[in-house]
Design a protein around this motif. Structure first.
Motif, PDB file in Angstrom:
ATOM      1  N   VAL A 147      38.100  88.551  32.729  1.00 38.93           N
ATOM      2  CA  VAL A 147      37.193  87.426  32.620  1.00 38.93           C
ATOM      3  C   VAL A 147      38.388  86.302  32.714  1.00 38.93           C
ATOM      4  O   VAL A 147      38.304  85.424  33.475  1.00 38.93           O
ATOM      5  N   VAL A 148      39.468  86.484  31.563  1.00 38.98           N
ATOM      6  CA  VAL A 148      40.338  85.452  31.646  1.00 38.98           C
ATOM      7  C   VAL A 148      41.384  85.114  32.781  1.00 38.98           C
ATOM      8  O   VAL A 148      41.572  84.031  33.309  1.00 38.98           O
ATOM      9  N   MET A 149      41.642  86.331  33.438  1.00 39.61           N
ATOM     10  CA  MET A 149      42.491  86.418  34.490  1.00 39.61           C
ATOM     11  C   MET A 149      41.643  85.843  35.830  1.00 39.61           C
ATOM     12  O   MET A 149      42.248  85.016  36.584  1.00 39.61           O
ATOM     13  N   MET A 150      40.186  86.003  35.759  1.00 40.37           N
ATOM     14  CA  MET A 150      39.580  85.597  37.003  1.00 40.37           C
ATOM     15  C   MET A 150      39.452  83.965  36.826  1.00 40.37           C
ATOM     16  O   MET A 150      39.462  83.183  37.910  1.00 40.37           O
ATOM     17  N   PHE A 151      39.373  83.355  35.572  1.00 39.57           N
ATOM     18  CA  PHE A 151      39.080  82.050  35.585  1.00 39.57           C
ATOM     19  C   PHE A 151      40.669  81.465  35.870  1.00 39.57           C
ATOM     20  O   PHE A 151      40.609  80.405  36.669  1.00 39.57           O
ATOM     21  N   ILE A 152      41.535  82.093  35.479  1.00 40.32           N
ATOM     22  CA  ILE A 152      42.983  81.632  35.639  1.00 40.32           C
ATOM     23  C   ILE A 152      43.038  81.498  37.461  1.00 40.32           C
ATOM     24  O   ILE A 152      43.713  80.749  37.747  1.00 40.32           O
ATOM     25  N   MET A 153      42.855  82.866  37.944  1.00 44.37           N
ATOM     26  CA  MET A 153      43.039  82.911  39.370  1.00 44.37           C
ATOM     27  C   MET A 153      42.088  81.845  40.262  1.00 44.37           C
ATOM     28  O   MET A 153      42.682  81.491  40.993  1.00 44.37           O
ATOM     29  N   ALA A 154      40.850  81.654  39.502  1.00 42.30           N
ATOM     30  CA  ALA A 154      40.176  80.629  40.153  1.00 42.30           C
ATOM     31  C   ALA A 154      40.759  79.220  40.018  1.00 42.30           C
ATOM     32  O   ALA A 154      40.722  78.364  40.799  1.00 42.30           O
ATOM     33  N   GLY A 155      41.523  78.914  38.725  1.00 42.47           N
ATOM     34  CA  GLY A 155      42.028  77.646  38.761  1.00 42.47           C
ATOM     35  C   GLY A 155      43.139  77.418  39.770  1.00 42.47           C
ATOM     36  O   GLY A 155      43.362  76.438  40.210  1.00 42.47           O
ATOM     37  N   ARG A 204      43.738  72.184  46.418  1.00 42.98           N
ATOM     38  CA  ARG A 204      44.207  70.845  46.168  1.00 42.98           C
ATOM     39  C   ARG A 204      45.504  70.364  46.651  1.00 42.98           C
ATOM     40  O   ARG A 204      45.884  69.180  47.277  1.00 42.98           O
ATOM     41  N   LEU A 205      46.522  71.339  46.328  1.00 45.58           N
ATOM     42  CA  LEU A 205      48.016  71.124  46.993  1.00 45.58           C
ATOM     43  C   LEU A 205      47.922  71.123  48.385  1.00 45.58           C
ATOM     44  O   LEU A 205      48.641  70.446  49.043  1.00 45.58           O
ATOM     45  N   ARG A 206      47.136  72.041  49.017  1.00 45.95           N
ATOM     46  CA  ARG A 206      47.011  72.069  50.436  1.00 45.95           C
ATOM     47  C   ARG A 206      46.574  70.772  50.956  1.00 45.95           C
ATOM     48  O   ARG A 206      47.083  70.308  52.002  1.00 45.95           O
ATOM     49  N   LYS A 207      45.449  70.251  50.499  1.00 48.42           N
ATOM     50  CA  LYS A 207      45.091  69.082  50.997  1.00 48.42           C
ATOM     51  C   LYS A 207      45.822  67.910  50.912  1.00 48.42           C
ATOM     52  O   LYS A 207      45.985  67.181  51.711  1.00 48.42           O
ATOM     53  N   GLU A 208      46.428  68.160  49.769  1.00 46.54           N
ATOM     54  CA  GLU A 208      47.504  67.039  49.413  1.00 46.54           C
ATOM     55  C   GLU A 208      48.642  66.960  50.582  1.00 46.54           C
ATOM     56  O   GLU A 208      48.948  66.020  51.118  1.00 46.54           O
ATOM     57  N   VAL A 209      49.160  68.167  50.715  1.00 43.40           N
ATOM     58  CA  VAL A 209      50.170  68.454  51.694  1.00 43.40           C
ATOM     59  C   VAL A 209      49.845  68.006  53.235  1.00 43.40           C
ATOM     60  O   VAL A 209      50.346  67.379  53.871  1.00 43.40           O
ATOM     61  N   GLU A 210      48.441  68.313  53.413  1.00 39.38           N
ATOM     62  CA  GLU A 210      48.051  68.015  54.952  1.00 39.38           C
ATOM     63  C   GLU A 210      47.972  66.510  54.665  1.00 39.38           C
ATOM     64  O   GLU A 210      48.096  65.576  56.053  1.00 39.38           O
ATOM     65  N   ALA A 211      47.357  65.766  53.689  1.00 40.60           N
ATOM     66  CA  ALA A 211      47.371  64.247  53.434  1.00 40.60           C
ATOM     67  C   ALA A 211      48.715  63.806  53.911  1.00 40.60           C
ATOM     68  O   ALA A 211      48.817  62.855  54.433  1.00 40.60           O
ATOM     69  N   HIS A 212      49.682  64.235  52.979  1.00 41.64           N
ATOM     70  CA  HIS A 212      51.036  63.834  53.204  1.00 41.64           C
ATOM     71  C   HIS A 212      51.545  64.073  54.620  1.00 41.64           C
ATOM     72  O   HIS A 212      52.332  63.061  55.275  1.00 41.64           O
ATOM     73  N   GLU A 213      51.102  65.153  55.385  1.00 43.09           N
ATOM     74  CA  GLU A 213      51.620  65.326  56.575  1.00 43.09           C
ATOM     75  C   GLU A 213      51.284  64.315  57.688  1.00 43.09           C
ATOM     76  O   GLU A 213      51.811  63.971  58.399  1.00 43.09           O
ATOM     77  N   ALA A 270      43.490  78.863  42.447  1.00 42.26           N
ATOM     78  CA  ALA A 270      43.052  78.734  43.845  1.00 42.26           C
ATOM     79  C   ALA A 270      42.522  77.343  44.043  1.00 42.26           C
ATOM     80  O   ALA A 270      42.795  76.968  45.029  1.00 42.26           O
ATOM     81  N   ARG A 271      41.943  76.865  43.040  1.00 44.98           N
ATOM     82  CA  ARG A 271      41.494  75.432  43.334  1.00 44.98           C
ATOM     83  C   ARG A 271      42.967  74.352  43.174  1.00 44.98           C
ATOM     84  O   ARG A 271      42.908  73.637  44.276  1.00 44.98           O
ATOM     85  N   ASN A 272      43.631  74.971  42.440  1.00 45.44           N
ATOM     86  CA  ASN A 272      45.074  74.166  42.592  1.00 45.44           C
ATOM     87  C   ASN A 272      45.702  74.197  43.610  1.00 45.44           C
ATOM     88  O   ASN A 272      46.328  73.395  44.264  1.00 45.44           O
ATOM     89  N   LEU A 273      45.598  75.449  44.534  1.00 48.40           N
ATOM     90  CA  LEU A 273      46.471  75.542  45.835  1.00 48.40           C
ATOM     91  C   LEU A 273      45.589  75.074  46.859  1.00 48.40           C
ATOM     92  O   LEU A 273      46.294  74.319  47.784  1.00 48.40           O
TER      93      LEU A 273
END
Length: 400
Positions: free
Chosen positions: A22-30, A37-46, A32-35
């Motif tokens: 369960v903990v790993m699933m929560f970590i992986m979900a976090g 967010r980062l992808r959106k930020e990169v796209e915004a920066h691009e 994924a959200r971070n990724l």
């Protein structure tokens, strides 16, 4: 361990595994959200970067356009300035050309004036020099005419065999007079007393004591044959040269034979004679033809030129001096013997004088010694007002 314990442990491990999952699933979900967010930020920066690039392209295009406009305006202004500068330079050049033209014209006039003046002066000097040179040439022509006349006269003189012989005879006489004393040679003298043959010069050599022996010296100058040889050398023709040298050889051999037949008459003369050639060139030709050995061997005639005859006469002069010393040696010894006898007598007289001087010295020593002391003692008695005794004056009476 019991089975219940194992089951408890297994349930515990299963629960722990589930928790970890369960903990790993929560970590992986976090993550994924971070990724996301980062992808959106990169796209915004691009997108922002693209917008910045577009803005920069637009700005660069505007700057390029402005720069092009500025360069175009600057080029126009530069062209205008260059045109103005060209016009100004053209005006200055036209002014300088006008000034230079005026100055060059003035300089040309000055130079032409100076050149004309210098040319006139130099022409005047040149004409004067040419006139002087012509005068010198005329004078030289006159002298050359005189020389040509003298050369013609000399040629006429040398063309005569007798006059050629006189030339050699004069030169030989000058050499003899410079080296020998007048009493050591004879001129135009017969080789045999009372005979008709006379030699030009003869050196007086010492003989047996009653008379002198003559050394005949005769001057010869085969001028025609020698001139023929010189002309042949100038032509360069081998046959002509050989013919001319043969003619000169025959002339020299004939001269040597004539001297042998006429002037070598022992015991009145030496058994050899000297043939004098007045020119060194002729003497050199005689050497080249081998005439020196031939004349000595066949005719007992020594061939000599001006330098060799001078050396011969100098050698004879030295021989005369040595002979004079030898002839006077006996008289010198006689004089030395008489001087030695006189010196012996003088030595005896000196010894007698020395003896007398020694005797006088002894008398003087006696007088200065004994007699002087006695006189001094007597004088001392007189000085003390005492009368001298009779014995002190006996020697005075004896002397008196």
């Amino acid at each position: 361990m019991t089975d219940e314990t194992r089951l408890i442990i297994l349930f515990a491990l299963a629960g722990l595994f589930l928790v970890v999952m369960v903990v790993m699933m929560f970590i992986m979900a976090g993550q994924a959200r971070n990724l996301n967010r980062l992808r959106k930020e990169v796209e915004a920066h691009e997108k922002e970067r693209n917008k910045d690039a577009q803005r920069m392209d637009a700005a660069n295009q505007a700057n390029f356009t402005a720069l092009a406009n500025m360069l175009s305006d600057g080029s126009l202004r530069t062209d205008q300035q260059m045109e103005n500068l060209r016009q100004s330079v053209d005006r200055h050049l036209e002014t300088m050309q006008a000034d230079n033209g005026e100055k060059l014209e003035k300089m040309r006039l000055t130079v032409e004036e100076k050149l004309q003046q210098s040319l006139d002066e130099r022409l005047a000097r040149s004409f004067a020099s040419v006139r002087q040179s012509l005068d010198d040439v005329y004078k030289g022509l006159g002298e050359m005419q005189g020389l040509a006349k003298d050369a013609s006269d000399l040629k006429k003189v040398l063309s005569n065999v007798k006059t050629r012989g006189i030339v050699g005879e004069i030169q030989l006489g000058a050499i003899l007079s410079q080296i020998l004393a007048p009493s050591q040679y004879l001129e135009n003298t017969p080789v045999v007393p009372g005979a008709g043959e006379r030699v030009e010069y003869a050196v007086r050599m010492p003989g047996d004591g009653s008379r002198d022996v003559l050394l005949p010296i005769d001057a010869k100058f085969p001028g025609d044959a020698y001139s023929y040889v010189m002309n042949a050398y100038e032509s360069g023709e081998k046959g002509r040269i050989e013919e001319a040298r043969k003619a000169l050889w025959q002339a020299l051999r004939k001269s040597a034979k004539d001297i042998h037949d006429k002037y070598i008459v022992p015991p009145y003369t030496t058994d050899f004679a000297v043939m004098f050639l007045p020119f060194e060139g002729l003497y050199a030709e005689a050497i080249n033809l081998g005439m020196l050995e031939l004349a000595q061997k066949d005719f007992h005639v020594m061939i000599a030129g001006p330098s060799t005859v001078s050396a011969l006469l100098n050698s004879l002069q030295m021989g005369f001096k040595n002979l004079a010393i030898q002839q006077n040696a006996d008289r010198v010894w006689t004089v030395l013997g008489s001087v030695k006898g006189e010196f012996d007598k003088f030595e005896g007289v000196l010894k007698q004088a020395q003896q007398r001087i020694n005797q006088a010295n002894a008398e003087l020593d006696k007088l200065i010694g004994t007699r002087t002391r006695m006189i001094q003692r007597t004088l001392r008695d007189v000085q003390t007002l005492g009368g001298p005794e009779q014995g002190d004056l006996d020697y005075l009476e004896e002397d008196n």
